[in-house]
Design a protein around this motif. Structure first.
Motif, mmCIF file in Angstrom:
data_model
loop_
_atom_site.group_PDB
_atom_site.id
_atom_site.type_symbol
_atom_site.label_atom_id
_atom_site.label_comp_id
_atom_site.label_asym_id
_atom_site.label_seq_id
_atom_site.Cartn_x
_atom_site.Cartn_y
_atom_site.Cartn_z
ATOM 1 N N THR A 44 6.100 5.161 -9.893
ATOM 2 C CA THR A 44 5.804 6.812 -9.350
ATOM 3 C C THR A 44 5.488 6.681 -7.868
ATOM 4 N N HIS A 45 5.170 5.522 -7.252
ATOM 5 C CA HIS A 45 4.947 5.718 -5.642
ATOM 6 C C HIS A 45 5.515 4.523 -5.105
ATOM 7 N N GLU A 46 6.855 4.659 -4.463
ATOM 8 C CA GLU A 46 7.421 3.401 -3.851
ATOM 9 C C GLU A 46 8.044 3.925 -2.551
ATOM 10 N N HIS A 47 8.651 3.255 -1.927
ATOM 11 C CA HIS A 47 9.417 3.551 -0.545
ATOM 12 C C HIS A 47 10.697 2.821 -0.529
ATOM 13 N N ILE A 48 11.696 3.111 0.217
ATOM 14 C CA ILE A 48 12.908 2.644 0.803
ATOM 15 C C ILE A 48 13.133 2.355 1.881
ATOM 16 N N VAL A 223 -3.097 10.518 -4.578
ATOM 17 C CA VAL A 223 -2.356 9.542 -4.087
ATOM 18 C C VAL A 223 -3.390 8.511 -3.690
ATOM 19 N N HIS A 224 -3.330 7.167 -3.864
ATOM 20 C CA HIS A 224 -4.164 6.128 -3.197
ATOM 21 C C HIS A 224 -5.391 6.216 -3.754
ATOM 22 N N ALA A 225 -5.538 6.870 -4.801
ATOM 23 C CA ALA A 225 -7.001 6.876 -5.406
ATOM 24 C C ALA A 225 -7.479 5.507 -5.415
ATOM 25 N N HIS A 277 3.325 0.322 -6.865
ATOM 26 C CA HIS A 277 2.964 -0.684 -5.830
ATOM 27 C C HIS A 277 2.749 -0.009 -4.284
ATOM 28 N N ASP A 278 3.501 0.959 -4.297
ATOM 29 C CA ASP A 278 3.522 1.517 -2.586
ATOM 30 C C ASP A 278 4.330 0.305 -1.808
ATOM 31 N N ALA A 279 5.331 -0.247 -2.613
ATOM 32 C CA ALA A 279 6.037 -1.231 -1.838
ATOM 33 C C ALA A 279 7.530 -0.804 -1.257
HETATM 34 ZN ZN LIG Z 1 3.377 5.251 0.124
#
Ligand SMILES: [Zn+2]
Length: 337
Positions: A44-48, A223-225, A277-279
């Motif tokens: 639910t929270h990643e980046h390309i 986000v980022h709780a 992961h926010d990866a």
């Molecule tokens: Zn992020």
């Protein structure tokens, strides 16, 4: 017996209601609408790709799509191999959001990818366009609503959620305006609001601005709780209906995640948690896009650890399949609904 029967009926109705939400929900991906129950396992929270050059200098000529694809595609294929079906891409406009790149990667990898509308005020407003300072919340909301109606920058690709970002010790006037714009956009589009937030003090201020506009906490992802170290704050927010996004999973913090999840489970709130992961991510300006962090720790390390800690397959599916489907289903959520 009567009470027991009543409890069974109430439970069945709740279950029916929950199934209905996931069965009838719609998710907007970069390739169009899908049924929420087809979303499958979702990060639910990643980046390309993320470009931290700043709103005054960013443009799509700073990266070559074919080079980005060559670098990123193997990581997405690996995710497919691990059973993941959907990736929510949280990079906002002015930070490297590139819907055409995401659509190409979705085609090549077979993953559903979801992009966003909204502006990111965290990072001392470096990623806000100048007009964001002067326009009203209504003006900003109109821009975001237009992206939702017409697609982003003539691509025809529609955002699947609203991504904003706030920061600082308290909410500045500018950041309050972003939250209000997100509320207005939600009411017009039904898109869920994910806000880069961190500590609880900011999250509760955002929830109260949303409430002023009549938006339910159920439309809000904190986000980022995980940056909030007091888990009683997760419990308080989740009981209000907020989605608690624990989205910084890495090899170094697995026990923290197990412990937070145990707390949520003990309080009957596993149904309000999102994991990721926010990866990633490709970094324009660095040789070959710099170091890329893959999206596998959740599958290779956290899930086995959760099983060892008595989390059932059903509970893990709830975290990875049902919760994302409910959180990102398009639908207006008003306070009094
Ligand atoms: Zn992020």
């Amino acid at each position: 017996m009567k009470i027991k029967g009543f409890i069974v009926v109430v439970f069945a109705l709740l279950l029916l209601h929950a199934c209905k939400t996931i069965d009838s929900g719609k998710i907007l991906t970069v390739k169009g609408q899908i049924q929420a129950n087809k979303m499958g396992i979702t990060l639910t929270h990643e980046h390309i790709l993320v470009d931290f050059i700043g709103a005054d200098s960013i443009n799509e000529k700073r990266w070559d799509r074919s080079q980005v694809i060559r670098k990123v595609l193997p990581y997405l294929k690996r995710l497919r191999d691990l059973g993941c079906s959907t990736l929510i891409e949280c990079t906002p406009a002015y930070l490297g959001r590139d819907p055409l790149l995401l659509r190409q990667l979705s085609d090549s990898s077979g993953l559903n990818i979801v992009t966003n509308t909204g502006y990111y005020g965290a990072g001392n407003n470096k990623y806000l366009p100048t007009f964001a300072y002067t326009e009203t919340a209504e003006d900003l909301a109109n821009r975001w609503i237009m992206e939702s109606v017409e697609g982003i920058n003539n691509t025809g690709i529609k955002p699947g959620f609203i991504k904003i970002g706030v920061g600082g010790d308290s909410l500045s006037g500018l950041h309050k305006k972003l939250v209000k714009a997100a509320a207005l956009t939600h009411l017009a589009t039904g898109l869920t609001i994910a806000s880069h937030t961190g500590p609880a003090v900011l999250a509760f201020k955002e929830i109260s601005i949303l409430a002023d506009e009549g938006v339910s906490p159920g439309a809000f992802i904190w986000v980022h709780a995980q940056n909030e170290k007091d888990p009683t704050q997760y419990i308080k927010a989740a009981r209000m209906g907020v989605w608690i996004s624990l989205d910084g999973i890495s090899n170094d913090n697995l026990q923290d995640y197990v412990s937070s999840l145990k707390t949520m489970k003990a309080n009957g709130l596993l149904g309000k948690v999102l994991l990721s992961h926010d990866a990633g991510w490709y970094k324009p300006g660095e040789p070959d896009g710099g170091t890329f962090r893959g999206y596998t720790v959740l599958f290779e390390k956290l899930i086995p650890l959760l099983s060892e800690n008595n989390f059932s397959r059903k509970e893990i599916d709830q975290l990875l399949i049902e919760n994302p489907a409910r959180a990102f289903s398009v639908g207006v959520r008003k306070l009094k609904d």
